[in-house]
Design an enzyme around this catalytic site. Structure first.
Site, PDB file in Angstrom:
ATOM      1  N   TYR A 161       1.765   1.518  -3.939  1.00 25.53           N
ATOM      2  CA  TYR A 161       1.374   1.963  -4.036  1.00 25.53           C
ATOM      3  C   TYR A 161       0.852   3.662  -4.152  1.00 25.53           C
ATOM      4  CZ  TYR A 161      -3.256   2.120  -6.349  1.00 25.53           C
ATOM      5  OH  TYR A 161      -4.674   2.919  -7.444  1.00 25.53           O
ATOM      6  N   ASP A 162       0.729   4.313  -2.706  1.00 23.95           N
ATOM      7  CA  ASP A 162       0.160   5.369  -2.551  1.00 23.95           C
ATOM      8  C   ASP A 162       1.164   6.469  -2.610  1.00 23.95           C
ATOM      9  OD1 ASP A 162      -1.855   4.638  -1.003  1.00 23.95           O
ATOM     10  OD2 ASP A 162      -1.286   4.303   1.150  1.00 23.95           O
ATOM     11  N   LEU A 211      -9.914   8.174  -1.490  1.00 26.56           N
ATOM     12  CA  LEU A 211     -10.217   9.783  -1.009  1.00 26.56           C
ATOM     13  C   LEU A 211      -9.011  10.095  -1.412  1.00 26.56           C
ATOM     14  CD1 LEU A 211     -11.124   8.225   3.198  1.00 26.56           C
ATOM     15  CD2 LEU A 211     -12.169   9.739   0.906  1.00 26.56           C
ATOM     16  N   CYS A 221      17.416  10.056 -28.191  1.00 23.89           N
ATOM     17  CA  CYS A 221      17.461   9.067 -29.738  1.00 23.89           C
ATOM     18  C   CYS A 221      17.175   9.974 -29.831  1.00 23.89           C
ATOM     19  CB  CYS A 221      16.448   7.475 -29.613  1.00 23.89           C
ATOM     20  SG  CYS A 221      16.489   6.979 -30.828  1.00 23.89           S
ATOM     21  N   LYS A 280     -12.750  13.342   8.146  1.00 24.06           N
ATOM     22  CA  LYS A 280     -13.865  14.041   7.368  1.00 24.06           C
ATOM     23  C   LYS A 280     -14.729  15.287   7.740  1.00 24.06           C
ATOM     24  CE  LYS A 280     -14.902   9.026   6.382  1.00 24.06           C
ATOM     25  NZ  LYS A 280     -15.856   7.894   5.853  1.00 24.06           N
ATOM     26  N   GLU A 289     -15.921  -1.522   5.947  1.00 21.19           N
ATOM     27  CA  GLU A 289     -14.567  -2.381   5.706  1.00 21.19           C
ATOM     28  C   GLU A 289     -14.913  -4.194   5.412  1.00 21.19           C
ATOM     29  OE1 GLU A 289     -10.986  -1.024   2.814  1.00 21.19           O
ATOM     30  OE2 GLU A 289     -13.069   0.193   3.710  1.00 21.19           O
ATOM     31  N   ASP A 302      -8.024  -1.471   6.052  1.00 20.54           N
ATOM     32  CA  ASP A 302      -7.301  -1.887   5.192  1.00 20.54           C
ATOM     33  C   ASP A 302      -7.738  -3.749   4.745  1.00 20.54           C
ATOM     34  OD1 ASP A 302      -5.239  -2.284   3.581  1.00 20.54           O
ATOM     35  OD2 ASP A 302      -4.109  -3.209   4.302  1.00 20.54           O
ATOM     36  N   LYS A 325      -2.073   8.769   5.644  1.00 26.60           N
ATOM     37  CA  LYS A 325      -1.056   7.592   5.661  1.00 26.60           C
ATOM     38  C   LYS A 325      -0.126   7.617   6.383  1.00 26.60           C
ATOM     39  CE  LYS A 325      -2.864   5.322   3.142  1.00 26.60           C
ATOM     40  NZ  LYS A 325      -3.411   4.082   1.516  1.00 26.60           N
ATOM     41  N   CYS A 376      13.633   4.327 -35.665  1.00 27.12           N
ATOM     42  CA  CYS A 376      14.281   3.561 -34.299  1.00 27.12           C
ATOM     43  C   CYS A 376      13.485   2.316 -33.710  1.00 27.12           C
ATOM     44  CB  CYS A 376      14.254   4.332 -33.102  1.00 27.12           C
ATOM     45  SG  CYS A 376      14.459   3.800 -31.706  1.00 27.12           S
ATOM     46  N   GLU A 381     -10.898   8.654  12.320  1.00 30.20           N
ATOM     47  CA  GLU A 381     -10.877   6.967  12.824  1.00 30.20           C
ATOM     48  C   GLU A 381      -9.886   6.548  11.555  1.00 30.20           C
ATOM     49  OE1 GLU A 381     -15.001   5.802  10.786  1.00 30.20           O
ATOM     50  OE2 GLU A 381     -14.960   7.734   9.605  1.00 30.20           O
ATOM     51  N   ASP A 394       0.780  -1.646  -0.579  1.00 30.39           N
ATOM     52  CA  ASP A 394      -0.176   0.163  -0.526  1.00 30.39           C
ATOM     53  C   ASP A 394       0.803   0.857   0.079  1.00 30.39           C
ATOM     54  OD1 ASP A 394      -2.202  -1.592  -0.022  1.00 30.39           O
ATOM     55  OD2 ASP A 394      -3.008  -1.343   2.421  1.00 30.39           O
ATOM     56  N   TYR A 409     -18.771   2.497   8.486  1.00 30.58           N
ATOM     57  CA  TYR A 409     -18.733   4.134   8.592  1.00 30.58           C
ATOM     58  C   TYR A 409     -18.689   5.308   7.859  1.00 30.58           C
ATOM     59  CZ  TYR A 409     -15.072   2.464   4.736  1.00 30.58           C
ATOM     60  OH  TYR A 409     -14.952   1.522   3.746  1.00 30.58           O
ATOM     61  N   CYS A 462      18.640   1.255 -32.181  1.00 36.67           N
ATOM     62  CA  CYS A 462      19.157   1.317 -33.405  1.00 36.67           C
ATOM     63  C   CYS A 462      19.694   2.674 -33.255  1.00 36.67           C
ATOM     64  CB  CYS A 462      18.074   2.472 -33.256  1.00 36.67           C
ATOM     65  SG  CYS A 462      17.796   4.170 -33.541  1.00 36.67           S
ATOM     66  N   LYS A 512      -8.515   3.888   9.077  1.00 35.74           N
ATOM     67  CA  LYS A 512      -8.326   3.465   8.220  1.00 35.74           C
ATOM     68  C   LYS A 512      -8.181   1.816   7.566  1.00 35.74           C
ATOM     69  CE  LYS A 512      -6.861   4.659   2.913  1.00 35.74           C
ATOM     70  NZ  LYS A 512      -7.541   3.170   2.403  1.00 35.74           N
ATOM     71  N   ARG A 552     -16.762  -2.042  -4.164  1.00 38.92           N
ATOM     72  CA  ARG A 552     -16.651  -0.877  -4.640  1.00 38.92           C
ATOM     73  C   ARG A 552     -16.598  -0.612  -6.635  1.00 38.92           C
ATOM     74  NH1 ARG A 552     -14.087   3.222  -3.096  1.00 38.92           N
ATOM     75  NH2 ARG A 552     -12.649   2.767  -1.143  1.00 38.92           N
ATOM     76  N   CYS A 582      21.925   5.100 -28.741  1.00 41.44           N
ATOM     77  CA  CYS A 582      20.026   4.417 -28.707  1.00 41.44           C
ATOM     78  C   CYS A 582      20.796   3.358 -28.515  1.00 41.44           C
ATOM     79  CB  CYS A 582      19.058   4.875 -29.697  1.00 41.44           C
ATOM     80  SG  CYS A 582      17.964   3.713 -29.069  1.00 41.44           S
TER      81      CYS A 582
END
Length: 725
Positions: A50-51, A97, A459, A306, A190, A135, A330, A465, A131, A47, A242, A438, A133, A154, A435
């Protein structure tokens, strides 16, 4: 060992070209992770990682708003529902969010709310709830006449998977609500799995010889999304409520009271939810729960804030995929050490040479990391924009022991080098000046505006190319462009290597003549080549024919014009409506003194950079030839104007000028777009209405010269309120 962190290039230092290329990469990479996380319950990154990707994307979009793509992660929620489940359309979309990562981000969030609502800092506090979050897997439960009638994941935020039978097996989810609940209630929350239950489940699965789950989130998602409800029933799933979607009546006036009401109706709600009156209180909750995180019996990855008053939530509304009145704060990421085994150079479709660190695989917080982006040669050398060293080690070398962090601007990110472990025979990395695809010269241009040498080496091979040509073709057939089933990256590589007379492709139009050339070929037919057969060839040709008619916005996006992502392609398509008008206008706009140019740069969200890129594309003879050849093979579907029922400005172009005193400019624009209008940044012959506040200047004067209707802010507010009821 050096303590200095590696230099993270600020979006302010990116060129437009670099920003566009990175946004394209981020959109593609994040979409793939969305599919794995939401659609397959099998994420390949953490996570935090990703965030960080999302955070980098948002930072670049903020610096370059003209480059926002319509497939941007900031405009998207989740992923499409998986096959095998029925579909449920959410009455009210399930949005995502925005994220905060530093305490300062939270202060800015609260300040942004005050500015949007035009609240004086002396007017008192804004109550905000905090509150944990959870997972887990987001779920929406719909009750009609107090009976559970459907449960949906979702999905992509608009359409989710029907998991009603499975949800009914979760003990925390009541089948019937009490008599005081409204007739229609959508409860959102969740689905998760506690740590002890997760460990017991994995122990049973391991004993049975079946594959175990990587973490509690995967276990919860995989258990709920079973085609056999009996399997779900055997899994220890739980549910925290929630939020809510559609309500036939709203029994409370605040977020906090509504959640407590959900508890009274029989749902489990988080006891750690608190109502706060200041930023300091919010941060106190955050840091307090952060310290307790390891002691909780379920996974969380941050705190959600919120705005408490529901009437203020309604005023604040939404931006893109997220509400303005909420944000997720986070928790920090994790780090680990590993060895850099090699540095490989990849060539993108714009010719950019991008170095990639190949790492000895290392597990960082449950995720195996084996690659890291190294940005450019200056990043490797450790040289900043001013030519000064940006870290003690000065350079990153093959064989180095490096510290990896799953957060930051680019993930995974090398944040340090352990010089004590550097091999004695190591040498600085020599970035290629040719390059690798090529062997054309690879050069770094000098920005004519700033005088700086561009960080990216490119390049010069252009169309000769193969890396660039192939990448442009891959872009053309990609999911958000022509989306030709059966013609993915490997197939593009295959057809690019074939002779033209045997079905080879070099430009988009060639795709639509493969079948004809294959039939005419006296040599080897496609069906007789390795990996192909009668059925696969027939399916491919059918898939190609199915894409001979495409919406205008996807045609524009598929052309691969620099700076024109999905977002800008949609803006252009919605403005010009059909291909003939669009192409003709782009050719006419080559004259920057023409009405066509003024109209193009006046489209809200386009801007001079994008306008120049499109005009330059159509000014090139070889591009026009390629486009003409393509349009001889396909037809473009014209766009339909989006209108809002009963709105007096639906389908019209509005311009706001001067100072708005009753609502912020952002709120005014949001209201106008909700009413079906387009908001432009400049006045032109296409403008239908100008809203002028105090201090209006040149735009008001031009509107009067053109005879365009002008109203004041009071009239606009009355019009907006009448429409919204």
């Amino acid at each position: 060992m050096a303590d200095t962190m590696l230099f993270d290039r600020d979006p302010e230092d990116l060129t437009l070209e670099e920003a566009a290329a990175e946004l394209e990469r981020l959109a593609r990479e994040i979409a793939d992770h969305d599919r794995r996380y939401h659609g397959e319950d099998a994420p390949s990154i953490s996570d935090a990682e990703y965030d960080a990707l999302k955070r980098r994307n948002d930072a670049i979009e903020k610096r370059f708003p003209d480059l926002v793509r319509s497939d941007s992660p900031s405009l998207r929620v989740g992923s499409a529902p998986a096959e095998g489940f029925g579909k449920v359309t959410h009455k009210i979309p399930m949005l995502s969010l925005d994220n905060a990562f530093e305490d300062g981000d939270v202060r800015e969030f609260v300040g942004r709310i005050r500015r949007f609502l035009k609240l004086d800092p002396l007017q008192g506090a804004i109550a905000i709830t905090a509150e944990p979050k959870i997972d887990g897997l987001s779920l929406s439960l719909r009750y009609e006449n107090r009976k559970l009638v459907s449960a949906a994941t979702r999905g992509d935020g608009t359409v989710g998977e029907n998991v009603t039978r499975n949800a009914m097996t979760v003990s925390d989810i009541p089948d019937i609500l009490p008599a005081d609940a409204p007739d229609v209630v959508e409860v959102r929350g969740e689905v998760y799995m506690r740590h002890d239950d997760f460990q017991a489940l994995n122990a049973r699965m391991e004993a049975q010889g079946t594959k175990v789950f990587a973490n509690p989130r995967n276990a919860a998602a995989g258990s709920l999304r079973q085609l056999n409800a009996d399997v779900t029933r055997s899994r220890p799933l739980r549910f925290f409520a929630y939020a809510w979607g559609e309500l036939s009546e709203t029994p409370c006036e605040t977020q906090y009271d509504m959640v407590q009401m959900l508890g009274k109706w029989g749902f489990s709600v988080n006891p750690r939810m608190k109502r706060c009156e200041s930023v300091e209180e919010l941060l106190e909750v955050y840091h307090g729960i952060e310290e307790e995180r390891a002691l909780l019996d379920y996974d969380i990855d941050g705190i959600v804030y919120k705005v408490d008053r529901l009437d203020l939530q309604q005023r604040l509304g939404f931006v893109s995929r997220a509400p303005r009145w909420a944000i997720a704060h986070k928790f920090p990421a994790e780090q680990a050490f590993t060895v850099l085994n090699a540095i490989e150079i990849q060539v993108g479709r714009t010719g950019a040479l991008t170095p990639v660190a190949k790492l000895e695989p290392v597990t960082v917080g449950g995720v195996v990391v084996s690659n890291a982006t190294l940005h450019n040669e200056d990043y490797i050398k450790g040289i900043g924009q001013d030519g000064e060293p940006i870290r003690e080690g000065k350079d990153i070398r093959v064989g180095d022991t490096v510290r990896i962090q799953r957060a930051g601007d680019v993930i995974p990110q090398i944040v340090d080098v352990d010089l004590d472990k550097r091999p004695k025979d190591s040498l600085p990395f020599a970035f290629p000046t040719e390059c690798p695809a090529c062997h054309s010269h690879a050069v770094r241009d000098v920005n004519p505006t700033s005088g700086r040498t561009d960080a990216v080496r490119r390049c010069t091979g252009g169309l000769v190319c193969p890396a660039q040509a192939k990448e442009k073709l891959k872009h053309f057939v990609s999911r958000h462009a022509f989306d030709i089933e059966g013609l993915g990256d490997k197939q593009v590589e295959f057809f690019y290597e074939l002779p033209m007379e045997e079905g080879g492709i070099r430009q988009p139009a060639d795709i639509f003549t493969i079948a004809e050339r294959d039939r005419a070929s006296p040599i080897i037919k496609l069906r007789n080549r390795d990996g192909w057969g009668e059925t696969s060839v027939a399916n491919l040709f059918a898939a190609i024919d199915a894409r001979r008619e495409m919406p205008l916005n996807r045609v524009i996006f598929a052309l691969g014009i620099r700076h024109v992502g999905e977002g800008n392609a949609k803006l252009l398509a919605r403005h010009y409506l059909d291909w003939e008008t669009f192409a003709g206008s782009m050719k006419a706009a080559a004259d920057t003194g023409s009405d066509a140019w003024t109209e193009l740069v006046g489209i809200d969200g386009v801007g001079v950079t994008v306008a120049n890129a499109v005009v330059e594309f159509f000014a090139e003879e070889h591009n026009r030839q390629a486009v003409d050849a393509l349009m001889n093979e396909i037809s473009s579907q014209p766009m339909e104007r989006v209108e809002a029922d009963a709105s007096p400005v639906a389908g019209k172009t509005l311009v706001f000028t001067g100072t708005l005193e009753q609502m912020s400019r952002d709120e005014a624009k949001a209201r106008a777009e909700a009413m079906g209008a387009k908001v432009a940044g400049s006045v032109s012959k296409k403008t239908n209405l100008v809203i002028a506040g105090p201090g209006a200047g040149s735009k008001l004067k031009k509107a009067e010269e053109l005879g365009i209707e002008v109203i004041d802010e009071a009239a606009w507010v009355e019009m907006a309120r009448a429409f919204s009821g």
